[in-house]
Design an enzyme around this catalytic site. Structure first.
Site, PDB file in Angstrom:
ATOM      1  N   THR A 196      86.206  44.751  44.242  1.00 62.91           N
ATOM      2  CA  THR A 196      86.416  45.919  45.566  1.00 62.91           C
ATOM      3  C   THR A 196      84.894  46.550  45.245  1.00 62.91           C
ATOM      4  OG1 THR A 196      88.651  45.949  44.839  1.00 62.91           O
ATOM      5  CG2 THR A 196      87.625  48.186  46.280  1.00 62.91           C
ATOM      6  N   GLY A 226      97.287  45.977  48.382  1.00 61.49           N
ATOM      7  CA  GLY A 226      96.707  46.538  46.883  1.00 61.49           C
ATOM      8  C   GLY A 226      96.267  48.231  47.227  1.00 61.49           C
TER       9      GLY A 226
HETATM   10  N1  ASP Z   1      92.481  47.578  43.100  1.00 63.56           N
HETATM   11  C1  ASP Z   1      91.990  46.327  44.567  1.00 63.56           C
HETATM   12  C2  ASP Z   1      93.397  45.663  44.876  1.00 63.56           C
HETATM   13  O1  ASP Z   1      93.975  46.155  43.966  1.00 63.56           O
HETATM   14  C3  ASP Z   1      91.521  44.743  43.991  1.00 63.56           C
HETATM   15  C4  ASP Z   1      90.382  45.407  43.197  1.00 63.56           C
HETATM   16  O2  ASP Z   1      89.658  46.183  43.145  1.00 63.56           O
HETATM   17  O3  ASP Z   1      89.176  44.959  42.843  1.00 63.56           O
HETATM   18  O4  ASP Z   1      93.977  45.131  45.633  1.00 63.56           O
END
Ligand code: ASP
Length: 333
Positions: A196, A226
């Site tokens: 992300t 998410g």
């Molecule tokens: N936090 C993001 C999610 O759970 C994933 C990530 O941070 O890569 O969708």
């Protein structure tokens, strides 16, 4: 105060100004946390990744140095990271169990407490721009799926086919993972999940803004959303305390309300940014069994990047300081 004392004091002030400590404006970014060990990236890829992080920092910083706002800075920085194929947001996003891309993004302005978000969008080239449009041009905070796409189209945002987001590296991971899921060690699975992107900025007027954008988690199903588009979980900004953007296993970040938890400790318990962020990540997230990290800036321009994974793509820039980092055991400052 005698002359030599005066000179000494002036030298200290000058050196801290040159050092750039806490000078405004400032921007901190991340490109995801996970099992990013030394040796996993070849030298050329590592240079390119750091180059894209630096370009995002430079664009956000230059915009604020020229009088732009923190909100504009996080939008441009996250847009560039979405356009980079190296991160799990925009082009380069991970794939759903159906082999498609569903993207989430959010933004918050710490001076007005305005916020915008989109979730589960599939054709908006830059979801962070759609989040900003929701914030500025709708009475709502979050729009999802086809409705969010119709709104973005109405606002003239660029649309692409879903295949635009696919890059060979992710397609290969997706194929390998689904062939060998049962045989992969857990940390390998983890690596495939994160990436992300996010940015937190404080402009010359002391306004703080934060933005986060993601493709979510590899192999996600049933329209899973998410923490990234959720204000208070993946993103939060409050001028009196701090701005935060998170990355990691979203289900844990949602349950802890990670981003606002950090701000609340500063607001209600009088803790520093570093104390608050470390407690949330190294105590609360750890105890719940979650992995990931955050970047944050407080109202004085202090910054932290705290994570409990082997690495987190990250970078910081103000007048006198500019760095990028990837691995845990790397002090980029
Ligand atoms: N936090 C993001 C999610 O759970 C994933 C990530 O941070 O890569 O969708």
């Amino acid at each position: 105060m005698n002359f030599s004392h005066l000179l000494f004091t002036a030298a200290i002030i000058l050196s801290s100004a040159l050092n750039g400590q806490n000078s405004l404006p400032a921007i901190i970014i991340h490109g995801g946390a996970g099992t990013i060990e030394r040796g996993m990236l070849d030298a050329e890829t590592e240079r390119a990744v750091r180059g894209d992080l630096q370009a995002a920092l430079d664009a956000g910083y230059a915009l604020m140095r020229d009088g732009g706002s923190a909100l504009e800075a996080v939008e441009i920085a996250v847009t560039l990271l979405e356009d980079s194929p190296f991160f799990n947001a925009g082009r380069g996003a991970v794939m759903t169990a159906e082999g498609k891309h569903e993207l989430d993004a959010s933004v918050m302005d710490g001076s007005t407490k305005d916020a915008g978000a989109v979730a589960g969008v599939t054709t908006i080239k830059n979801p962070v721009k759609a989040a900003v449009a929701v914030m500025h041009h709708s009475p709502h905070v979050m729009l999802s799926g086809p409705g969010a796409e119709a709104f973005a189209r109405e606002k003239g945002l660029e649309e692409v086919s879903n295949a635009y987001f696919t890059v060979p590296r992710i397609k290969k991971r997706f194929t390998e993972l689904n062939k060998a899921e049962g045989h992969l060690p857990p940390e390998e699975k983890e690596f495939s999940k994160f990436g992300t992107v996010g940015a937190v900025a404080i402009d010359a007027s002391g306004n703080i803004a934060a933005a986060t954008s993601t493709g979510g988690m590899m192999n996600k199903r049933y329209g899973r959303i998410g923490d990234s588009p959720l204000i208070g979980a993946g993103t939060y900004a409050h001028d009196a305390t701090c701005g935060v953007s998170a990355t990691g296993h979203g289900e844990y970040f949602i349950r802890l309300g990670v981003a606002k938890d950090i701000s609340d400790q500063m607001e209600y318990a009088g803790k520093t940014l570093a104390q608050s962020a470390e407690h949330t990540i190294h105590k609360k997230l750890h105890d719940l069994g979650g992995t990931g990290g955050i970047i944050a800036l407080d109202s004085e321009g202090n910054h932290v990047a705290v994570f409990n994974t082997a690495g987190m793509y990250r970078g910081f820039r103000n007048e006198g300081e500019s760095w990028t980092g990837i691995y845990r055991n790397e002090d980029p400052r």
